[in-house]
Each structure stands twice: as C-alpha cells, then as structure tokens.
Scaffold this active site. Structure first.
Site, PDB file in Angstrom:
ATOM      1  N   HIS A   1       0.832  -1.209   0.000  1.00 20.04           N
ATOM      2  CA  HIS A   1       0.000   0.000   0.000  1.00 20.04           C
ATOM      3  C   HIS A   1       0.863   1.255   0.000  1.00 20.04           C
ATOM      4  CE1 HIS A   1      -3.537   2.512   1.236  1.00 20.04           C
ATOM      5  NE2 HIS A   1      -2.576   3.228   1.795  1.00 20.04           N
ATOM      6  N   GLU A   2       1.777   1.335   0.947  1.00 24.17           N
ATOM      7  CA  GLU A   2       2.594   2.548   1.046  1.00 24.17           C
ATOM      8  C   GLU A   2       3.485   2.721  -0.174  1.00 24.17           C
ATOM      9  OE1 GLU A   2       1.945   4.809   3.067  1.00 24.17           O
ATOM     10  OE2 GLU A   2       0.585   3.653   4.320  1.00 24.17           O
TER      11      GLU A   2
ATOM     12  N   HIS B   1       1.756   4.654  -2.820  1.00 25.49           N
ATOM     13  CA  HIS B   1       1.924   6.108  -2.666  1.00 25.49           C
ATOM     14  C   HIS B   1       3.278   6.545  -3.217  1.00 25.49           C
ATOM     15  CE1 HIS B   1      -1.647   7.060  -0.355  1.00 25.49           C
ATOM     16  NE2 HIS B   1      -1.346   6.226   0.617  1.00 25.49           N
TER      17      HIS B   1
ATOM     18  N   HIS C   1       3.268   6.787  -6.901  1.00 24.00           N
ATOM     19  CA  HIS C   1       2.530   7.989  -7.303  1.00 24.00           C
ATOM     20  C   HIS C   1       3.450   9.205  -7.257  1.00 24.00           C
ATOM     21  CE1 HIS C   1      -1.521  10.357  -6.744  1.00 24.00           C
ATOM     22  NE2 HIS C   1      -0.968  10.568  -7.918  1.00 24.00           N
TER      23      HIS C   1
END
Length: 672
Positions: A460-461, A464, A467
């Site tokens: 998940h991290e 980020h 992104h």
C-alpha cells in the site's frame, strides 16, 4: 556552520543533507524562510502591471524555497525520529507557521490579482488554468474573501488549531510509549513466534527493562492479538490500546478534542459554511457531507449485519462470547477450521527483505519497467533508513527511502512523504519519496518476518511512493501526490492487489530458511479467504469514518453543547447501528491521529471513497491480463503521472473509459 537549508542541497537528486542538520539550524531557517517568502509575495502584489499568470502565479509558485526545504526536513524528523527539542520547537512554531500561511492566503492584494486571472483564465493552457482554479478555490475556502474583522478572528482560530493539533500528536506519542505492556513471564506470550519474542525483548532492553515489551500500534487492534494464547495478556494489550490519551494528566486528549472541534466549527461558520465537514468536502471529489453520508450510510447496515454473523460464528468456535481482545485470536481459529489456513504460521514465508525485493520491487519492475539500486553512499534521517535509486527504461527517475522499523521516536502507523517533487518550473527533474512503516525490530542476526497485514501495508505505502515518483507536473503545488484527499489513497490501494497476485506471491513468499515456496494450495486458500472477516474490517473502518463525520458535522451550537468526548463517541456510533463492544472503531477519538493531527479531518471517509475507484480498477486489470507492461504503462501515463495537474475523476475516466461503479467494492467486502 553554514545553515544547510539556506541553499539547495548539492547531494544527488537534491536529497536533503540530513547529516549536516543540527537542531539550531531549524529556527533560523524557518525565520529566514518566512521573511523571504513574505518579501516575495510583497513583490508580486507591488507589481504595477496588470495581473497575469507570468507575473503572479509563476512567482507565487517559485516563492518559499528556504521555508519549503526546512519544513520538509523538520516535519520528516518530527514524525519519523523526533526528540524533546524537536517536539518543543514544533509547539513553538505551530502558531507562527499558521500565521505565516494566513498572511499569504488572506492577503487581499494577492487574492485580487488571482481573482482577476481566474476571471480571464480561458486563455491559459490546461495546466495553468487548472492551477489558477485550484489556487482560487483554496484561497476562497481559506477566507481570502472575508472582511478584515472576520479575517482577524480567522487568524486567531488557525493559530489555536495549529497548537491544538500539535499537542494532540505529542500527547498521543508520549502516552502510547507509556502504555506499552511489559510482560515478565514468557508464558504469558505463548503463541508468538521467536522473531516476535525477540522484537519484544529488544523493545524492553531499549528502555533498560527486564522482560518483554509489547509496544502499541496506532490502530485499536494489535497484530499480536491473533497469536497470543493468554486471554489475560490479550486483554491487557487491548485495555492499554483503548486507554491512550484518556487517563487524565498532561497527555489526556479528551478536553483538547472538544476545543479542536469547537474551533473548527467556528472557523466553518466564519467561512460561510454550516460545519467543518462542509468546508473540507467543498474542495474534494465528494463535494458535500451529504454525498459522504450517502455512501457510508449505504454500507453501514450490511457491515453491521456481517460483523454480527461473524461474531456468532467466532463464538461457536471459541466456546464463549467473543470480546474485542479475543476477536482476532478467535478469527484465526475459525480461519484455520474453515479454510485450513493459519495466517500467523505464514510469517516464515514473509521475510521483509524478500518481500521488498521479490515482491514490492518485482511487481513494479513487471508493471513499469523499474529497477532499484541501493545507494549506501546516501543517507536518510536515521541509520536505519535505506536509500534506493529508482530507474526506468529512460534512466533514473528519483530516490526511494525506506524506514521500516518501529522506535519510540517514531509516530505510529505507516505513511509516505515526498522530500523532493519533480516539476518543470523549478527545474527539478526527479523526485525523492519516503516510506515509513512500524515493524518491530528483532535481535541482531534474526530475520524480520512480517504479518500478512504488514505485507499488504508495505505494498500500500509503496503505491503512494510510485505515485510520487511518477508524478510529472509543471508547477510545484500540483506536483507529487498533491491531489484531492479523497483521491490520494486510490493509487496506493490499487497497488495492494499485487501482494496476493499469483505471479508476485509465488516470487516472494518463500521460507526464510529453506527457500521453499509457499504451497500453491495455501496461496489459493489465502485468496479464497479474502472476504473472510470483512464484516469486522468494514465495520471497524466505518465506525472511524462515521465518527470523524459526526465530530465534524457539528455546527457551532452543537459543538459547544458536547462536554463529554466518550459519551459523544458512544452516541454517534449507536446512532448508525455500529456500536458493538466486540468491534471497537479502528481509531477512537483520543487516538484518532488522522483527523485530529494528521490532516484527514472530515476526510477519513477517503479510504472507502477511493476504494470504489480501486476495486473497479482491479477489475480492469483482471479483465485485461493483469501484471503486464502494457497495463502498467496505461495506469502510469493516464493516472499516476498526472499528479495534481487535472481533475482526478477525469483522469480516471481516461484510464477506465467510464466512471467508477460501486459493484466491485460491494462484492470485495461482502456487502453485495
């Protein structure tokens, strides 16, 4: 010594020179930075020429270089490796930084120039027009159109709020450390792995304590509750977790929350809104609290029903009524019975380095053609931080910094930050991004074995981080992950899918001693069990999201009438049918750092709001061949690379070919 913040870093990729930073540099650089930026703003507003993008927005985007550099490093340390000196300075600086921000966004002359450009924005290119629109609405919602008396009161409220949020986080960190559970008899921790026991022993030794120390995580439920066989020990851990910042004394957050909520409600009224949530959602994709309430209200009844059904099944297997501290332990027992699956026993297949290299990095290589080279010559804020150079087929695109382990100086949870964001205006060609996790550190020489939840959090991290690395903007304020709060979780949630994707799971899930791959049957049962426990998971999340909305949809009079934070919380959860002692909210009021210190105020709904897009996107990948370079490039070019340069829902439509549909989310969470 020369203050390192007064000039751009000369390290590769403008990585901040953490080794050169001393505590005494911070205050000087903040003061210089604020003074310089105000002078830059004054020069913009003093320009006698009619306002244009080139003489107003462009210099505004260039302003504040020193302040940006020092703030980036300071707040990275404040969250990742804080000290008493940093905490004290953070409290001192909070109201001053709030006042500085207000001096810019409430500047009448600056707003008049931006307002004029906004009225004539049709002649600008797409990104410039979008930037003008973003700046204009941000200033309006910040109070730029208010009269002088209202602005003066707004400034006072903003300074008060900055002080209160800083105190909230400081109180929570300190009380979380104080409430760590010390165990002196190893039998009370039966069920933990050797690695977990080693981590607990290391945590105790770091505080010169004898025994084993169970440090608390940010959410209510501790990951070790699923393994510890002693009901009494589980109850101690749950009790400590629920007690954070509620015990009276200097670290109690109950009265502080009431002050925060009242100040936010008054601020909203000054801005012409009924409540704080209306202000926040006015500048998000949701648009209004009513839209948020419609989604959450649609999900809550089914989540409550599913949680109740799960509790009945757990109680039957557990042999008695399941409590909050028993739930995870009982759920593992049912999972073993129903799916022949013991997730705690899988940890030997989730060794952290292999998860990183052969899982997280491997998926990024297959999707986006990325490669990762560790740079031991570059350093982060702590000796535990690792630095990787990231490249694609065209060459280097930036740095990725990883801070994996928990420590007393680091706040709870997991997060991503941008230290440097690629943008054209300032000539910054690459990005520097960070991931922080809170994995307990085992003793030297012992492997770091992750839980399944920690593996998914890692992916998940890193979503980020991708992104931030891929974002390509012309202007700094549109760069990196500077997108709407209720969209920013979307890319990270999409990246979670690869943790369980067969090709990826097979590559990283290997026994840390033998190299034996995870049995294909176990892997399939993991996927079969993905919906198991969704009643609990959805319910605990929705409780937190609805609690956030309950606090922030209070108007001024309603906020003033609340005198007991615990009673308000109980009433709010009961009113939506989610009050259940066995299923506590993921974050209760006094330790809900996301909304009372972390910038997610009235925005915790963002996770499920973004998950609508995420679940629909996962369906698209499944329909189009999954883990391929072609699919990765489409997702990168049409969504991740766009950064904050366009309406994110338009970017989603460009990628998906239509608006998102709710069905895939309902199916994923068993709510269909």
């Amino acid at each position: 010594m020369t203050n390192p913040f007064l000039a751009e870093s000369e390290l590769p990729y403008q990585l901040p020179d953490f080794a050169a930073v001393r505590d005494e540099h911070f205050l000087e650089a903040f003061e210089v930075g604020m003074t310089e930026q105000l002078a830059e703003i004054a020069a913009i507003t003093a320009d006698p020429a009619p306002p244009t993008f080139e003489n107003t927005l462009a210099p505004l985007e260039r302003s504040g270089g020193v302040l940006d550099r020092v703030a980036t490093v300071f707040f990275t340390l404040a969250s990742s490796d804080t000290t008493d000196a940093i905490q004290a300075l953070e409290e001192e600086l909070a109201p001053r930084l709030a006042a500085h921000h207000d001096a810019i966004v409430l500047d009448a002359a600056l707003f008049a120039r931006i307002d004029a450009i906004h009225a004539a924005r049709d002649d600008l290119d797409d990104e410039q027009r979008y930037l003008v629109e973003r700046r204009h609405i941000e200033m309006v919602l910040a109070g730029a159109a208010l009269d002088d008396a209202a602005k003066e009161r707004l400034r006072a409220l903003n300074q008060q709020l900055s002080t209160l949020t800083t105190r909230f986080e400081k109180n929570l960190l300190n009380d979380t450390n104080e409430l760590a559970v010390l165990v002196t008899d190893a039998a009370e921790l039966t069920g933990l792995t050797a690695g977990e026991l080693s981590a607990a022993r290391e945590a105790a030794a770091s505080r010169d304590l004898e025994g084993w120390l169970v440090t608390l995580v940010l959410p209510t439920g501790h990951p070790w509750l699923s393994s510890i066989e002693s009901a009494a020990t589980r109850a101690r851990i749950m009790e400590a977790s629920r007690a954070r910042a509620t015990r009276g004394g200097e670290y109690d957050n109950r009265e502080l929350v009431l002050e925060l909520v009242r100040a936010r409600a008054e601020r909203a009224r000054l801005l012409g809104f009924r409540d704080h949530a209306s202000v926040v959602t006015a500048d998000e994709t949701a648009g209004s609290p009513a839209a948020v309430a419609e989604l959450l209200g649609r999900l809550a009844p089914a989540a409550a029903r599913n949680a109740a059904a799960e509790r009945e099944a757990l109680s039957a297997t557990f042999g008695g009524e399941v409590t909050a501290s028993d739930w995870a332990f009982a759920a593992d027992a049912v999972r073993r019975e129903r799916y022949d699956l013991d997730t705690a026993a899988l940890r030997p297949w989730f060794e952290a380095e292999r998860v990183l290299q052969d899982g997280v990095f491997f998926a990024a290589e297959r999707l986006y053609g990325l490669s990762f080279r560790e740079r031991p010559d570059l350093h982060g804020w702590n000796d535990e931080v690792r630095v990787f150079e990231v490249s694609d087929g065209d060459g280097p695109i930036g740095l990725y910094l990883l801070d994996l382990y928990t420590r007393d100086s680091k706040r709870g949870g997991a997060w991503m930050n941008s230290l440097v964001s690629r943008n054209e205006l300032l000539g910054v060609p690459a990005s520097v991004v960070t991931n922080n996790l809170n994995v307990p550190r085992p003793a030297a020489g012992e492997p770091t074995l992750l839980t399944l939840d920690e593996v998914e959090t890692f992916f998940h991290e890193f979503g980020h981080a991708l992104h931030g690395l891929f974002a390509h903007a012309g202007y700094p304020s549109l760069a990196g992950t500077n997108v709407f709060r209720d969209f920013v979780e979307f890319p990270s949630q999409v990246n979670e899918m690869w943790a369980m994707w067969p090709e990826v799971l097979t590559n990283y899930a290997r026994h840390h001693e033998t190299g034996e791959p995870l049995d294909a049957g176990v892997a399939q049962r993991l996927r079969d069990a993905e919906r198991f426990g969704q009643g609990f998971g959805t319910s605990e999340y929705l409780q937190a999201a609805l609690l956030d909305q309950a606090w922030h949809t209070l108007d001024v009079e309603q906020a003033a009438a609340v005198t007991d934070a615990a009673a308000f919380e109980a009433g709010a959860l009961a009113s939506v049918g989610l009050a259940d002692d066995a299923v506590p909210p993921r974050y209760a009021t006094t330790y809900f750092a996301h909304v009372f210190a972390g910038g997610y105020d009235a925005g915790y709904y963002s996770y499920i709001w973004s998950e609508v897009l995420d679940a629909d996107t996962v369906e698209w990948f499944r329909e189009n061949g999954g883990l391929t370079r072609e699919n990765g490039e489409r997702f990168r070019r049409r969504l991740l690379q766009a950064a904050g340069t366009r309406d994110p829902l338009a970017a989603f439509r460009d990628f998906r070919g239509r608006d998102a549909e709710l069905g895939p989310l309902l199916a994923r969470r068993g709510l269909d």
